[in-house]
Design a protein around this motif. Structure first.
Motif: not given
Lengths: 596, 372
Positions: A338-347
């Motif tokens: 989940e944390a990885d997906l969140r960071d990808r979306i923000k990037n």
């Protein structure tokens, strides 16, 4: 309108990030789109002149076509051999598009009609004020002052109806003394399209302080909406007031041979034209980086909504915020933190122009696209409704079927065509990806055809249709629309693997069990008679378990038989769900081998 | 074909920074062209119109709107105190008397005979506009504000939250790869602009607030921590006024990413100097990035944003997976479209990374370093 024959048309769309130019030429008896160029839009600093980007995009067409179009900063007209064009037209959504506030007396009645009117004209509606909107007077005043719209549409009251509620709204606007978003020192345009009995009083309150324009009541009776006069007025004001304040637009307007339209207004025109010409019901979507526009025409009634904060780049993070993480994750065909997906979306949000390089990244973006499409469609359904407040005559039979006024016009059983537009749909590496994203988001029922706009030229064709309908229709059919194929989907639910549908097409029979997808080839231009027998509990429109016949049309993808159930059920168990998605994606040939 | 348009973030020791400081409504400019100004100095002031309150006189007195004039005790333009009687009826029996009192102190703006509403406006509130930079007034925009100019070091971040602030730069990391946890924040950092290295930990935020730290400058953070910091999921990147107690600037992005060596080295060389920091980020319609400005004796040229294409040899950073955050130089710029693993055909370039390896990357996935 030019007074010379029309053979070569140059059209641009000044978007918020890129300006897209296309050349349309008469080839024999038919019109074709021949060349295309694009350049960054230059409304913002350091250029602050929209025409720079327009000239750059035209220069690209000059290089590609060998046609000399510009003489310095002048468009050469009329066309003479390989020089010049006969007509230049444009749409614009640069600088945030057209931003409006609307006001009505009762929120669900004139408030909603005013909202539909502004949206149909191509505006983003920042807020709807109404005497029953639950806010206190000073809250409304603060809101008007804070939002700084480009213009306000004030309606309210049917003719002969309430006057005081309409004047009350006018008084709030006057007290707020709103400043327009662009251009200091000019008066905010206000369009009054309400009860004609209140005109004089509204003029007394707002006449001096604002640039007040009066037009016909957009809801003269509860039973009737009359949106066109106010919609035309919005376009006039957009051209005469708002655009005049935007950098470089005075010059752009002087070049154009037809009024410059807000981009979504032009797309709406072409959608209405397709539905009318083919006599069909349709849903169209344009999913951009910042916003998603949804258009529908059902039973001849046109509606448009804009989800101002649902998009694939600038607003991608808002899709996560509105859909929730679980809804995004359900479309991702591999395990992901989940944390990885969140960071990808923000990037992606902070660097909106990047594109997916790996298959995993593409799958994540397409998962997000499904949710953005779904959410925008949900918002559209809420506004694409029959008129509320209409008195209905009820017979005894109606007593058993309690239908209230304001029912949604969107009926998936009666939907004939879905038209997709926007980078994530038009430029998906495989066309099946666009098709399945739309099928997953909208979950059509029965027989539904799907298509995409090849290179985003619907805005250009929308304006062109106001000048030359045949040219617009020719290009639309030959160069703009890419028919993907047809989706056949029964309603109902069952056990995975159980019998669901038997389909006979071109002499072959295909049994598709519940929970599966099957793709059959059916080429563009190809049509075939289809016979289908759903199992008990499943319905293709003829009734549960009843045989069904239809003539279906092909496309670059083919005929997609979707037996995954309605509503489409994805397993709650992440492992099972990943297997499920993998199976579907393989069956449809969604991704290159080794992915999904 | 169109140029690859990849504007990079500026990181430079020497630039001229000009900032338009404009009031939201017309007001008074308090300085003149050529004046030296300090970051916290008020350069312009406006009077924001007071809040408007509505008082429904007809409902309170049970009369019709056309009768309202007969019962009024005030007229438009009158100043009234809080509690003052605005209107009252005149019943035969005194105990049936009803009076409508003013809810606030202000001025009577209007009274409507259509709706029976009385509008009261509170006194105007002054709004002070500060210089933001230690610099010189380059231009006065009469009635609107000023342009402040400063020469010195200039670092653009990629994303920020929190308002404009200023303070002395101090380092809380010994290398650009150091993570910034609460334990690295000390009493000596109070009131300062603190530079970390790579990832900032959620625990550092509480500590920064307790110490009154003005700003944190770091390479990256986790989105989950941003959500916890703001109390909501940030949907659209329009920031700059979050009341989080300090200003936060990310130089690279989300995730554990070391601050670019050049950025870290530049900030290290500026330790002890006064910086102006803004967290304001706006990625749509007029891109605005967070920034750190350190006015000093530098003096480059105020260059407009470059629009020309990327050239072979340009220093670049990859800004998307699978090479996200890696730095290198452009090795080749093939002109045709190339097939990438997603199956799409896009324009690409070849990057030679700092470790000697190289890779093909879509042109839209790189960012050029801009420096002066």
């Amino acid at each position: 309108m030019p007074d010379h024959p029309l053979n070569v048309v140059l059209a641009t769309d000044c978007g918020s990030t890129t300006t897209k130019a296309i050349l349309i030429e008469k080839v024999g008896d038919a019109w074709r789109q021949t060349f295309r160029g694009e350049a960054p839009t230059t409304v913002e600093a350091p250029f602050e002149d929209v025409t720079r980007g327009v000239l750059n995009s035209i220069q690209e067409i000059e290089e590609l076509s060998g046609r000399r179009i510009l003489d310095g900063e002048r468009i050469l007209t009329p066309a003479d051999g390989k020089t010049g064009v006969d007509l230049y037209i444009s749409t614009s959504s640069a600088g945030g598009g057209l931003q409006m506030m609307v006001a009505g007396a009762v929120k669900a009645m004139t408030g909603e009609s005013a909202q539909r009117c502004a949206l149909g004209a191509g505006a983003i509606v920042m807020d709807v004020l109404a005497s029953n909107d639950g806010r206190l007077g000073h809250e409304r005043i603060e809101r008007i002052r804070h939002l700084r719209p480009d213009m306000i549409l004030l309606s309210g009251g049917t003719d002969g109806g309430t006057v005081s509620h309409v004047v009350e709204m006018a008084e709030y606007i006057a007290a707020a003394d709103p400043r327009p978003r662009l251009g200091q020192g000019y008066k905010l345009p206000i369009i009054y399209a309400g009860n004609q009995d209140a005109r004089a009083k509204v003029e007394a309150v707002l006449g001096e302080q604002t640039a007040l324009l009066v037009t016909e009541n957009l809801r003269p009776t509860l039973e009737r909406e009359n949106l066109m006069p106010a919609r035309h007025k919005i376009h006039d004001v957009f051209l005469e007031h708002v655009m005049q304040q935007a950098p470089g637009y005075k010059k752009l307007i002087s070049w154009a041979g037809a009024p410059i339209m807000p981009t979504p207004g032009a797309v709406g025109l072409i959608m209405e034209a397709i539905a009318k010409r083919q006599g069909i019901n349709l849903v169209g979507v344009d999913i951009g980086g910042a916003t998603t526009d949804v258009f529908s025409v059902f039973r001849g009634v046109f509606n448009r909504t804009v989800s101002a904060n649902l998009g694939m780049s600038y607003s991608i993070s808002n899709v996560l915020a509105e859909a929730g993480l679980a809804n995004l994750l359900r479309w991702v065909p591999f395990p992901i933190e989940e944390a990885d997906l969140r960071d990808r979306i923000k990037n992606k949000m902070i660097r909106p122009t990047t594109v997916p390089q790996t298959l995993d990244e593409l799958m994540v973006e397409q998962a997000i696209c499904r949710e953005a499409l779904r959410l925008a469609f949900d918002q559209h359904r809420l506004l694409a409704v029959g008129l509320k407040g209409v008195q209905q005559e009820r017979s005894v039979a109606d007593a058993f079927e309690q239908k209230s006024s304001g029912q949604s016009l969107i009926d998936l059983w009666k939907l004939d065509l879905i038209v997709g537009s926007g980078g994530v749909l038009s430029h998906a590496p495989r066309r099946i990806q666009s098709m399945l994203m739309m099928v997953d988001a909208y979950q059509p029922l029965g027989v539904t055809r799907l298509s995409v706009d090849s290179i985003f030229m619907m805005p250009h064709l929308g304006v062109l249709s106001t000048v030359n309908e045949k040219a617009a229709a020719d290009v639309f059919d030959r160069d703009c629309m890419v028919y993907l194929g047809t989706c056949l989907a029964p309603s109902g639910s069952g056990k995975p693997g159980a019998a669901c549908l038997e389909v006979r097409l071109k002499g072959e029979t295909h049994a598709v069990p519940f929970g599966e997808l099957k793709l059959l080839p059916l080429a563009p231009e190809e049509e075939a008679d289809l016979e289908a027998v759903p199992s008990r509990g499943f319905d293709l429109g003829a009734g549960s378990g009843k045989p069904f016949k239809a003539r279906v049309k092909g496309g670059v993808v083919g005929l997609l038989i979707d037996c995954r159930g309605r509503p489409l059920a994805l397993s709650e168990d992440p492992k099972v769900r990943v297997d499920q998605l993998g199976r579907w994606f393989r069956a449809a040939g969604m991704y290159p081998e080794g992915g999904g | 074909m169109a140029h690859a348009y990849t504007p990079g973030l500026k990181v430079t020791s020497s630039a001229v920074v000009r900032r338009r400081r404009v009031l939201p409504i017309k007001g008074e400019v308090l300085v003149k062209a050529g004046d030296r100004v300090a970051a916290e100095q008020v350069v312009a002031r406006a009077l924001l119109p007071g809040k408007v309150h509505t008082v429904n006189v007809v409902n309170a007195l049970s009369i019709s709107p056309s009768e309202v004039a007969r019962f009024l005790k005030v007229k438009p333009g009158d100043a009234v105190a809080a509690g003052a009687v605005l209107a009252e009826n005149k019943p035969l029996l005194a105990f049936l008397k009803t009076a409508v009192a003013s809810p606030v102190a202000g001025t009577v703006e209007s009274v409507s005979e259509v709706t029976g509403q009385l509008l009261l406006r509170e006194p105007p509130r002054p709004l002070d506009l500060k210089a933001y930079l230690d610099g010189t007034v380059a231009e006065v925009l009469p009635g609107e504000g000023v342009v402040v100019e400063a020469s010195g070091a200039f670092v653009q971040g990629i994303f920020g939250v929190g308002p404009e602030t200023h303070g002395e730069i101090v380092l809380a990391a010994s290398s650009s790869g150091d993570e910034l946890g609460a334990d690295r924040l000390q009493e000596a950092h109070r009131g300062k602009v603190v530079v970390g290295g790579a990832l900032v930990h959620a625990g550092a935020f509480e500590r920064a607030r307790a110490l009154g730290i003005r700003a944190l400058i770091v390479g990256g953070m986790r989105d989950a921590d941003l959500r916890a910091l703001l109390g909501y999921d940030l949907g659209v990147a329009i920031t700059g006024s979050e009341p989080i107690g300090f200003t936060l600037v990310l130089t690279e992005g989300f995730g554990r990413i070391a601050m670019a060596g050049r950025t870290f080295d530049l900030l290290k060389s500026l330790e002890g100097r006064r910086a102006s920091v803004s967290g304001a980020t706006q990625i749509r319609a007029g891109v605005l990035r967070p920034e750190i400005v350190v006015p000093g004796e530098g003096g480059g040229v105020a260059a407009p944003a470059a629009l020309e294409g990327v050239q072979v040899g340009d220093p670049v950073r990859v800004i998307r997976q699978p090479f996200f955050g890696r730095l290198g130089r452009v090795k080749a710029l093939p002109s045709g479209l190339a097939l990438i693993p997603t199956g799409a055909h896009v324009r690409v370039l070849e990057v030679a990374f700092e470790d000697g390896s190289s890779a093909v990357v879509p042109r839209s996935n790189i960012e050029r370093f801009e420096s002066a």
